[in-house]
Design an enzyme around this catalytic site. Structure first.
Site, PDB file in Angstrom:
ATOM      1  N   LYS D 160       1.049  -1.347   0.159  1.00  0.00           N
ATOM      2  CA  LYS D 160       0.128  -0.081  -0.031  1.00  0.00           C
ATOM      3  C   LYS D 160       0.752   1.315   0.078  1.00  0.00           C
ATOM      4  O   LYS D 160       1.640   1.577   1.113  1.00  0.00           O
ATOM      5  CB  LYS D 160      -0.726  -0.113   1.164  1.00  0.00           C
ATOM      6  CG  LYS D 160      -2.086   0.923   1.160  1.00  0.00           C
ATOM      7  CD  LYS D 160      -3.120   0.831   2.311  1.00  0.00           C
ATOM      8  CE  LYS D 160      -3.824  -0.282   2.450  1.00  0.00           C
ATOM      9  NZ  LYS D 160      -4.387  -0.657   3.869  1.00  0.00           N
ATOM     10  N   SER D 227      -1.212  -1.038  -4.255  1.00  0.00           N
ATOM     11  CA  SER D 227      -2.204  -0.075  -4.189  1.00  0.00           C
ATOM     12  C   SER D 227      -1.617   1.247  -3.663  1.00  0.00           C
ATOM     13  O   SER D 227      -0.426   1.115  -3.467  1.00  0.00           O
ATOM     14  CB  SER D 227      -3.421  -0.563  -3.749  1.00  0.00           C
ATOM     15  OG  SER D 227      -3.067  -0.550  -2.334  1.00  0.00           O
TER      16      SER D 227
END
Lengths: 364, 364, 364, 364
Positions: D160, D227
């Site tokens: 992330k 992400s």
């Protein structure tokens, strides 16, 4: 001379039944039609095929009536369809014809419409000063053609802007030469709108630089309504103005919404046309409205009057569809009419987050 | 006694920062809060998890301030979120608290709010006369609790209707017995709204039959705003009324839109509240509006004022999202306010295609 | 005799350029074309105008080549477009022509195609036993016309089912008489599919009752592919079968997916056609696939192989668009081909949640 | 040491019932959980609140079990939810715990998982060489921590990525200085993926320049799954590798899809894990698959294997939702499993239009 105009409701994008009736009853002849401007029930996006279907159907209908071909009609008549009938909007077309009749009324200007096009554009001109100036010059020529007394008499200039085809090689060459092409929808619309602004004197010609196009939105037109179409090599223009030497009962007025819920701007236009806009128009008043046009966008800054909106941040719905639903409802709230023509992507059309609104009414 | 009410803008469904500030500054105490009613930026459909997230966040926020648990807060405070902030709608919450202060003003009624719930419903009662009558009886009890002088003083009854869980076996048994269950969202909302109509005397108790529920839409309430929630065994009710013995500066009024663009109905409500509604409210007037509520649907007959709309036939967009965009824009056009609470699926809420509208304002 | 078939990729729903080239080069003549079956990039829903646009464009194209009119072409040639090219699906058309040439090969059946239609249906027949029987009888007639040796040689029966126009008065009268009309898309498709099942012997004629239509999904066809069209008074049928007396190199096979990811059913069809389906087909093998057809739905029970899916509960996306994306990807995963024809709403097409798959291949 | 992993199906984003059961039954303790990685039924876009709801629910669940606070759990455990369960995908979570037990098996590597984070990033570092290098260095540190024998033993690196908050003033200052910020989702993901590629040696450190990031897609990682999250100041990393000194029965393998329907790449991964991939896995084989991960995009060039797709040109549907439906169906076609984890926006994740796939299986 006078302009004949009629709003016809449609049951689908290809429904020409109402126009067929008008032609069959001899109210107008196919050869007198100069434009069909409609809203079709598509998504208004790239894959909105309702527009192409409508063009094809209306061209076929007029061709058969005129004993002509579809191609010939598409060359002679402006067939302009905007997709997206969100919210309460009712799909419809506005048919415009020019009749060789009608007596000018002293002291009273009436609607006249002129149709024309720019010269062909080279890809490197699109979205740049060259396109603005050529567009301005064409608009001015149409104003002269109609003998428009003053820029204030121009109420709507609808443009389908050129986007000539361009190869990847040309794109790379231009980028390498430090002049990346702007041959896209955004820049075509932007330059078209600024061309209108220059023609009507809202923006001075020397204020226009390549840098300000699609960037400095303090420059804008109050009467433009521009779209653009990939593959088009020249821009097609329809000019609406009130002139003294036309007869008929049609009169137009316009204003500029400062934001997407600027009801006061719309009320002012209705007041100019002689309506009591202190309430929603009553049915017999609504019936006098022949065309209602607006151009606006969901405010790209993400808020309206300091309140956040979610038209840009909701990934399940297009901002354009939301924005059209809003503007059309503002118009319907005041006028009682839902067959309105609202279009989005409004670069240099009114201030950022707002946009021009024009209303065509039949005088009592 | 007086009601404290504040509209708070939110940056996301879980954003409680504004409420936290109100609590931190001691303006109200967590224990005084009786309801948080909000619009969240979801799709308003079955998979709209923005509501559950908001409930969880606001319950956690109040629980921490009150030194309580999330579960206890959810039991004590009405946390009611409606998904869908289409068009210009701005996500927000309305926080309502009851303060043990405030002097009634002679000759002047002020907002009071009561919260309650029905008894538990058996699945076979939902959507039938039993639910209508129990809802009516509970609403009447809340009216008595607030000592409401006349039904006309009731301006909004917000209900989250029961839909007790039911097994497939129970469903089949009921169907086999000739009394198919109506334990669904449509019938729960419908019976709740008719319950309100009976309580306020708009519909006579003996007019209600199972057959007319969710079918005969000439019966309706002008003040209901009902949703429903699978799993809920009893209906939760919030009643808003003006009463003589409350103080404060909040007053409510309501009306009924006859169709989705019935601006005149909204103008009438504003006029009742003392506003000049012959134009959009001006900023300082808009600032006095604390809550704006409406309930409506895209007309299921497919047209508004004899013009076709496409809200039901466009398979790319939900009719509910279109309808909310329209109604909220009608409200914004007249009031200048975009943080409005519009909810759809409005069975027996005003006439078919229209719906109730209620406005809460601060008196000058 | 032999069937000429070619898959042509399209750049848009109205793109007939590839067909024009085929006609210009004299490969086939317009008069030999019996069907154009295509996938267009619409939403596959009620407002999918890409289909009407494609029909219009292809009819115009064939009419010009044949020196005929659009209306005549639409009467003579099956122009059948299915909207929705979700996921990797590539928009395309399959053009089928019947050529008066080709030598049958002993011991080897080749594709034959017959086109026909039922008698006109009265509204009260649609979706009932009468429609099933008339459809079955027409399919049987087409089988005889092609001298199909056995029902197992029928691999695809594509039907556009009738939905004659019906007035509200007729609907009320039928309902009052205790025989509510079923003149809708669901029941037209359902009865059409069962008609195919009866014709091929998968379902016995006397098993069909009105009650079981669109209700008892244990009855189904393994080769039907039915849609329906409001306004159509008779059903249009295209039958694909392998027969001994046709020449050419085209052979078809079919199977039935038991659920939406039943890859084994597709692998079995490929194996029947002589391919090694233990891996994705290699490019030269893929090139031999001329048409790939499947019909299926997102399982209405909400799960696939005991795992919940969200195709029905996600209000932002249509279940049909999801289901087409899934089935087409199953086909592409095994065949390497993305220009596949997948259609949804599959009542009585294979078992609930599954559906028929048929593949047309060129023999080496 | 060994990793405990279990896929748990969910009934909604906040459904923690299955995890609660696992904890209640003492199978694992809350303190042993190192990550919960899930797919929730949102739209995967900016307004996907299903992820935040799931994080909140799972953190609350673990906090209660551990006698800790939500904030503490969010600090200690990776709670990573990806929105979007399109097509047949079934919403689920994969719970990973590290148990202080398990005997290494000679000659056999087993799954190990390490969790860590980079240092904080300044806005000007994001999407540039600095972020790539720091990410690479952190991944290498985690590899060392697990004593990974060779880069080929790394099968998945889930990140992330940081996107620190940045003011408009900072943005303008950076742009004015000729170093416009890249502090956005695209560049954060791109730099994270390249960081993984450098750490595993797929890309040489000196090949990385600012110019090539998010531009030269011939550089990519075969094991990254990145992400990014606005507001995050440091990147969070979970590394999955097979190591000799861990016990248990979990083994991972990976491959790279060359395009979105590259079934052969997936078949190769299954074969590495000992499965017969010449057909769809049988139920008892499918049951051994604990986690299936893939990252891909709808090919931005608009075609797959020379056939046009419409995932980018259909304005009614998001390309990401289409792409996830496709990739997940490819996986389900081969494995029979629909609870798969597919994520989109895959800059530098495998070649353009393709992407990495990793499968975690239980050895028999």
């Amino acid at each position: 001379m006078r302009i004949w105009a009629r709003r016809l409701l449609t049951a689908s994008p290809s429904d020409c039944a109402a126009l067929q009736t008008v032609l069959d009853q001899g109210e107008i002849e196919a050869a007198q039609v100069i434009a069909v401007i409609g809203k079709t029930e598509g998504n208004g996006g790239r894959n909105d095929f309702s527009r192409e279907l409508a063009v094809r159907a209306y061209a076929d209908c007029l061709a058969e009536a005129a004993g002509s071909s579809r191609e010939a009609i598409e060359e002679q008549v402006v067939l302009s369809f905007s997709g997206g009938t969100e919210g309460v909007v009712s799909p419809h077309v506005l048919v415009l014809a020019r009749l060789d009749e009608g007596t000018p009324q002293p002291g009273s200007k009436r609607l006249a419409v002129a149709v024309g096009h720019t010269r062909d554009f080279a890809p490197h001109e699109v979205g740049r000063v060259a396109m603005v100036q050529e567009t301005a010059s064409t608009v001015r020529r149409l104003m002269q053609e109609l003998a428009v007394a003053a820029p204030a008499d121009v109420h709507l200039v609808q443009i389908k802007g050129a986007i000539p085809a361009v190869s990847a090689a040309e794109q790379h060459a231009a980028a390498a030469a430090g002049q990346p092409l702007r041959c896209d929808m955004v820049h075509s619309r932007a330059a078209s709108a600024l061309g209108v602004a220059v023609a009507t004197g809202e923006v001075a010609s020397d204020e226009i630089t390549d840098e300000r196009i699609a960037r400095d939105y303090t420059l804008f037109s109050s009467v433009a309504s521009c779209s653009s179409k990939p593959g088009l090599v020249r821009s097609e223009i329809v000019l609406f103005a009130n002139v003294a030497h036309y007869g008929g009962d049609l009169v137009m007025a316009h204003g500029v919404m400062q934001d997407i819920i600027d009801a006061e701007a719309v009320r002012a236009v209705l007041t100019q046309l002689g309506f009591d806009a202190s309430r929603q128009l009553r049915p017999q008043e609504t019936a006098r409205l022949v065309g209602i046009f607006a151009k606006a966008d969901a405010d790209p800054r993400g808020s309206v009057r300091s309140r956040r909106h979610t038209m840009w941040s909701d990934d399940d719905i297009a901002d354009t569809r939301h924005a059209r639903a809003v503007v059309s409802t503002v118009l319907a709230t005041l006028t009682g009419e839902t067959a309105v023509y609202v279009s989005t992507r409004a670069e240099h059309h009114g201030p950022l987050g707002g946009g021009p609104v024009a209303i065509l009414a039949r005088m009592p």
